[in-house]
Design an enzyme around this catalytic site. Structure first.
Site, mmCIF file in Angstrom:
data_model
loop_
_atom_site.group_PDB
_atom_site.id
_atom_site.type_symbol
_atom_site.label_atom_id
_atom_site.label_comp_id
_atom_site.label_asym_id
_atom_site.label_seq_id
_atom_site.Cartn_x
_atom_site.Cartn_y
_atom_site.Cartn_z
ATOM 1 N N TYR A 6 2.745 6.271 11.462
ATOM 2 C CA TYR A 6 3.100 4.929 11.939
ATOM 3 C C TYR A 6 3.995 4.148 10.971
ATOM 4 O O TYR A 6 4.315 3.007 11.215
ATOM 5 C CB TYR A 6 1.825 4.107 12.229
ATOM 6 C CG TYR A 6 0.847 4.040 11.063
ATOM 7 C CD1 TYR A 6 1.040 3.139 10.024
ATOM 8 C CD2 TYR A 6 -0.263 4.883 11.006
ATOM 9 C CE1 TYR A 6 0.151 3.065 8.957
ATOM 10 C CE2 TYR A 6 -1.151 4.823 9.942
ATOM 11 C CZ TYR A 6 -0.934 3.908 8.926
ATOM 12 O OH TYR A 6 -1.804 3.848 7.867
ATOM 13 N N ARG A 19 0.857 -1.196 0.000
ATOM 14 C CA ARG A 19 0.000 0.000 0.000
ATOM 15 C C ARG A 19 0.884 1.234 0.000
ATOM 16 O O ARG A 19 1.438 1.598 1.045
ATOM 17 C CB ARG A 19 -0.894 -0.032 1.247
ATOM 18 C CG ARG A 19 -2.106 0.888 1.179
ATOM 19 C CD ARG A 19 -2.735 1.044 2.561
ATOM 20 N NE ARG A 19 -1.989 1.997 3.350
ATOM 21 C CZ ARG A 19 -1.926 2.006 4.694
ATOM 22 N NH1 ARG A 19 -2.588 1.101 5.387
ATOM 23 N NH2 ARG A 19 -1.221 2.923 5.331
ATOM 24 N N HIS A 39 -3.993 4.693 4.352
ATOM 25 C CA HIS A 39 -5.066 3.693 4.370
ATOM 26 C C HIS A 39 -6.296 4.225 3.625
ATOM 27 O O HIS A 39 -6.855 3.565 2.758
ATOM 28 C CB HIS A 39 -5.414 3.337 5.818
ATOM 29 C CG HIS A 39 -6.649 2.513 5.940
ATOM 30 N ND1 HIS A 39 -6.716 1.212 5.480
ATOM 31 C CD2 HIS A 39 -7.880 2.803 6.432
ATOM 32 C CE1 HIS A 39 -7.947 0.735 5.705
ATOM 33 N NE2 HIS A 39 -8.656 1.690 6.274
HETATM 34 C C1 TPP Z 1 -15.779 -5.330 10.558
HETATM 35 C C2 TPP Z 1 -14.902 -4.118 10.473
HETATM 36 N N1 TPP Z 1 -14.055 -3.832 11.476
HETATM 37 C C3 TPP Z 1 -13.249 -2.743 11.386
HETATM 38 C C4 TPP Z 1 -13.301 -1.930 10.294
HETATM 39 C C5 TPP Z 1 -12.377 -0.725 10.191
HETATM 40 N N2 TPP Z 1 -11.365 -1.035 9.163
HETATM 41 C C6 TPP Z 1 -11.486 -0.575 7.906
HETATM 42 S S1 TPP Z 1 -10.262 -1.137 6.925
HETATM 43 C C7 TPP Z 1 -9.512 -1.943 8.193
HETATM 44 C C8 TPP Z 1 -8.241 -2.696 7.976
HETATM 45 C C9 TPP Z 1 -8.331 -3.624 6.830
HETATM 46 O O1 TPP Z 1 -7.059 -4.139 6.539
HETATM 47 P P1 TPP Z 1 -6.872 -5.144 5.364
HETATM 48 O O2 TPP Z 1 -7.842 -6.261 5.475
HETATM 49 O O3 TPP Z 1 -5.432 -5.497 5.307
HETATM 50 O O4 TPP Z 1 -7.302 -4.311 4.071
HETATM 51 P P2 TPP Z 1 -6.610 -2.975 3.480
HETATM 52 O O5 TPP Z 1 -7.325 -1.824 4.108
HETATM 53 O O6 TPP Z 1 -5.178 -3.004 3.816
HETATM 54 O O7 TPP Z 1 -6.867 -3.057 2.020
HETATM 55 C C10 TPP Z 1 -10.238 -1.799 9.371
HETATM 56 C C11 TPP Z 1 -9.864 -2.395 10.653
HETATM 57 C C12 TPP Z 1 -14.214 -2.266 9.272
HETATM 58 N N3 TPP Z 1 -14.317 -1.548 8.146
HETATM 59 N N4 TPP Z 1 -14.985 -3.377 9.370
#
Ligand code: TPP
Ligand code: MG
Length: 377
Positions: free
Chosen positions: A290, A277, A281
């Site tokens: 971070y 990435r 985010h």
């Molecule tokens: C069920 C849920 N918990 C928490 C969140 C908040 N949240 C949004 S993205 C994320 C991290 C996701 O990481 P990853 O699966 O690696 O996907 P990336 O964002 O890196 O594409 C979190 C914790 C959410 N959207 N849904």
């Protein structure tokens, strides 16, 4: 993450400790596929489709389109004209590679970083802008009617993909459900349960882990002690592998093979695509709080767009004039889409109640009326 070598050492250690009376009853290997190195040089013979200039140019165009869409979406958000947006900067080869391997009749269940795949499958940039602008009409795709909308809840679309695949199996349709989710999602029960049941029921579903090494501020090493994320599929009895997620030729090839297998009744498959990435985010994040700058700069050297362009240029398939024409065409298309989005009259506040229930519960009927009254004032 432990290296493959370290995993081998651990296996040997276990054997040494337990001796021949306790033979190893299971072993696994995770294979990693790459055709182009980060500089764009072929490291082994390329698959058949990659002999065709038109195929490669289509992939290149789709990655450039996804990046341009990203940049425009961020610009709109920064000027208060779009909601929070998740860019896919540096990860374009995963969604585009996945979608390019799919057939139109397959079903895509994307998370929130797969607009490259959605655009490939016929979702329009106007629809995507509407979605990220908070307008539900953006999920009512004119094309790709059976694809699922963006899934913001992390990993909840993995079990949905299993349901879609079960429907295909019961109806004896030669179609495959494709679910793409992040590294962080693999820590969710939803994903573990989806993998488990897909394995038990031998369903036509392909899971793609878009491993961009971060889940907001949590790096993969703090997410799991597993050496690879792919092995989570092995634990569920699913054939699983890794691919260089910044090499679009590799992504398309491994996904195409997995889809062909699933379509022929060979069951589910899991692919861990290793990418990075490069951006924050989302537009609501500041990753410099971070994540060290040098880590990010080092990963720019693996950029999937530059990689494919270098290959095309080296193979005399692409030149400066081609690049200029493409950029002009894509910028104009995205600008037109943004204008169409901005010119779309917003929906009334009642619409936030209108798409979840067939019959609204009483409490929400009252809230809907109150929202309408407030809007009329
Ligand atoms: C069920 C849920 N918990 C928490 C969140 C908040 N949240 C949004 S993205 C994320 C991290 C996701 O990481 P990853 O699966 O690696 O996907 P990336 O964002 O890196 O594409 C979190 C914790 C959410 N959207 N849904
Ligand atoms: Mg991630």
């Amino acid at each position: 993450m432990p290296s493959a070598e370290r995993i081998g050492e651990l296996l040997e250690l276990t054997e040494a400790r337990h001796g021949p009376a306790a033979p190893a009853v299971a072993r696994f290997e995770i294979h990693y596929t790459r055709f182009l190195d980060p500089k764009g040089s072929a490291v082994c013979p390329l698959p058949d489709f990659a002999q065709d200039r038109a195929e490669l140019v289509a992939l290149y165009r789709a990655m450039v389109l996804a990046r341009r869409f990203d940049a425009k979406a961020v610009a709109l958000q920064r000027t208060g004209r779009l909601g929070t947006f998740a860019t896919a900067l540096g990860q374009e080869a995963v969604p585009v590679g996945v979608a390019s391997a799919m057939r139109p009749e397959d079903v895509l269940l994307p998370s929130f970083r797969e607009h490259g795949a959605q655009l490939w499958r016929g979702v329009s940039p106007v629809e995507l802008f509407l979605y990220w602008g908070g307008d539900e009409r953006g999920s009512d795709f004119a094309a790709a009617r059976e694809d699922f909308p963006v899934c913001v809840p992390v990993g909840t679309h993995a079990p949905h993909a299993v349901g879609v695949a079960l429907a295909f199996k019961l109806r004896r349709e030669k179609r495959v459900a494709v679910s793409v989710f992040g590294d962080g999602a693999t820590s969710k029960g939803d994903v573990a349960e989806a993998l488990n049941v897909a394995g038990v029921w031998d369903l036509p579903v392909v899971f793609v882990i878009n491993n961009n090494r971060w889940a907001i501020s949590v790096p993969v090493a703090r997410q799991t002690a597993a050496g690879t994320l792919a092995q989570k599929g092995i634990a569920a009895g699913i054939e699983s592998e890794q691919v260089d997620g910044n090499d679009i030729i590799a992504v398309r090839e491994v996904v195409a093979r997995a889809l062909a297998k699933a379509r022929a009744g060979g069951g589910p498959h899991l692919i861990e695509a290793l990418t990075y990435r490069l951006g924050d985010h989302t537009t609501a994040d500041d990753a410099s709080r971070y994540r060290a700058g040098p880590e990010v700069s080092a990963h720019w050297a693996e950029d999937p767009i530059t990689r494919l362009r270098n290959y095309l240029v080296g193979a005399n398939m692409w030149g400066k004039a081609d690049e200029e024409t493409l950029l002009a065409e894509i910028s104009a298309a995205i600008d037109r889409a943004a204008e169409a989005y901005l010119a779309t009259p917003p929906q009334g506040p009642e619409t936030m109640f209108d798409f979840t229930y067939e019959t609204l519960p009483k409490g929400l009927v009252e809230q809907r009326e109150a929202a309408l009254l407030t809007a009329r004032k």
